[in-house]
Design a protein around this motif. Structure first.
Motif, mmCIF file in Angstrom:
data_model
loop_
_atom_site.group_PDB
_atom_site.id
_atom_site.type_symbol
_atom_site.label_atom_id
_atom_site.label_comp_id
_atom_site.label_asym_id
_atom_site.label_seq_id
_atom_site.Cartn_x
_atom_site.Cartn_y
_atom_site.Cartn_z
ATOM 1 N N VAL A 99 0.707 -1.362 -0.002
ATOM 2 C CA VAL A 99 0.093 0.142 -0.075
ATOM 3 C C VAL A 99 1.040 1.329 -0.089
ATOM 4 C CG1 VAL A 99 -1.830 1.291 1.235
ATOM 5 C CG2 VAL A 99 -1.909 -0.945 1.106
ATOM 6 N N GLY A 134 2.027 1.727 -3.602
ATOM 7 C CA GLY A 134 0.769 2.539 -4.180
ATOM 8 C C GLY A 134 -0.228 1.530 -4.480
ATOM 9 N N LEU A 135 -0.351 0.483 -4.254
ATOM 10 C CA LEU A 135 -1.720 -0.292 -4.435
ATOM 11 C C LEU A 135 -2.813 0.084 -3.709
ATOM 12 C CD1 LEU A 135 0.654 -2.296 -5.584
ATOM 13 C CD2 LEU A 135 -0.574 -4.205 -4.529
ATOM 14 N N ASP A 136 -3.902 0.294 -4.827
ATOM 15 C CA ASP A 136 -5.077 0.810 -4.266
ATOM 16 C C ASP A 136 -5.922 -0.461 -3.457
ATOM 17 O OD1 ASP A 136 -6.456 -0.776 -6.022
ATOM 18 O OD2 ASP A 136 -6.631 1.130 -7.307
ATOM 19 N N ASN A 137 -7.005 -0.058 -2.967
ATOM 20 C CA ASN A 137 -7.955 -1.021 -2.099
ATOM 21 C C ASN A 137 -8.448 -2.220 -3.103
ATOM 22 O OD1 ASN A 137 -7.381 0.627 0.004
ATOM 23 N ND2 ASN A 137 -9.881 0.544 0.679
ATOM 24 N N GLN A 170 -6.918 -3.304 -5.661
ATOM 25 C CA GLN A 170 -5.766 -4.138 -5.974
ATOM 26 C C GLN A 170 -5.455 -5.336 -4.948
ATOM 27 O OE1 GLN A 170 -3.289 -1.019 -7.152
ATOM 28 N NE2 GLN A 170 -2.775 -2.288 -9.181
ATOM 29 N N GLN A 181 -7.809 -6.010 -2.379
ATOM 30 C CA GLN A 181 -8.727 -7.026 -2.479
ATOM 31 C C GLN A 181 -8.674 -8.120 -3.335
ATOM 32 O OE1 GLN A 181 -12.540 -5.208 -3.410
ATOM 33 N NE2 GLN A 181 -13.513 -6.807 -3.777
ATOM 34 N N THR A 208 -11.510 -6.008 3.219
ATOM 35 C CA THR A 208 -10.278 -5.341 2.782
ATOM 36 C C THR A 208 -9.900 -4.223 3.322
ATOM 37 O OG1 THR A 208 -10.409 -6.722 0.365
ATOM 38 C CG2 THR A 208 -8.760 -4.698 0.750
ATOM 39 N N ARG A 209 -10.853 -3.443 3.487
ATOM 40 C CA ARG A 209 -10.611 -2.017 4.310
ATOM 41 C C ARG A 209 -10.459 -2.418 5.807
ATOM 42 N NH1 ARG A 209 -15.114 -0.492 0.968
ATOM 43 N NH2 ARG A 209 -16.476 -0.728 2.642
#
Length: 205
Positions: free
Chosen positions: A159, A163-166, A168, A170, A180-181
């Motif tokens: 993260v 820089g992976l987002d939620n 990705q 998930q 995931t959050r």
């Protein structure tokens, strides 16, 4: 990797044999070191990292027919490497749980390491801590966190550093968006006590 386009990789996947073998050799030659470093940082073992990357390359070979030719093939391969790494972390966790340090023991060891980094102690509050010392303390904090919570540290690194987002994360965790959050929130909560020395050093509450 200028020649590894989505179209040419998809064609190599369809052709199979020496064509996909060629691409996998290119991937390992040009990006294998990155995969090994990432796996070794999480597993704290080069031998285990080699197993993960090799297992991942076998999975790429077996799954290459499912690559549809859209998106970045390297990102697709990297996701398989990361999924394999998470599987390795989850499989080893029950067997090694008793050997892992408790948070209290890890934090005590961390404090001793930080004290050593900061020797001699600052004579006055105004004394400037060098950038090198700050980096050393940060590394010590993250290493202690990774020893105590390797899976959480790995996801947090993806993260923060990658820089992976939620979405990705998930896909990697194979969880619902809400779960995931919550997992990412747990990563930050578990990391916070390990970075107390760092926050104090840089003046961050």
């Amino acid at each position: 990797m200028s020649m590894l386009t989505a179209r040419s990789f998809a064609q190599a996947c369809r052709d199979g044999g020496r064509h996909i073998e060629h691409w996998l050799r290119v991937v390992e030659r040009e990006h294998g070191a990155r995969f090994y470093r990432e796996a070794a940082a999480a597993l704290r073992s080069w031998h285990a990292a080699e197993d993960v990357v090799q297992d991942a390359m076998v999975k790429v070979w077996l799954r290459c027919a499912t690559f549809e030719g859209r998106g970045d093939p390297l990102a697709w391969i990297h996701q398989i490497v990361r999924n394999t790494l998470l599987d390795a972390l989850r499989q080893r966790r029950p067997a090694q749980e008793l050997a892992l340090p408790s948070d209290e023991a890890a934090l005590a060891a961390l404090q001793a390491e930080v004290d050593e980094v900061l020797q001699p102690p600052a004579a006055t509050p105004e004394q400037q801590i060098s950038e090198q010392q700050r980096e050393a303390v940060f590394r010590a904090c993250f290493d202690a966190f990774a020893r105590a919570h390797p899976e959480h540290a790995t996801v947090l690194r993806w993260v923060v550093d990658d820089g992976l987002d939620n979405a990705q994360i998930q896909a990697l965790l194979d969880r619902t968006p809400g779960a995931t959050r919550e997992f990412i929130s747990q990563c930050r909560k578990k990391a916070r006590p390990f970075f107390a020395a760092w926050y104090q050093l840089v003046g961050t509450p």
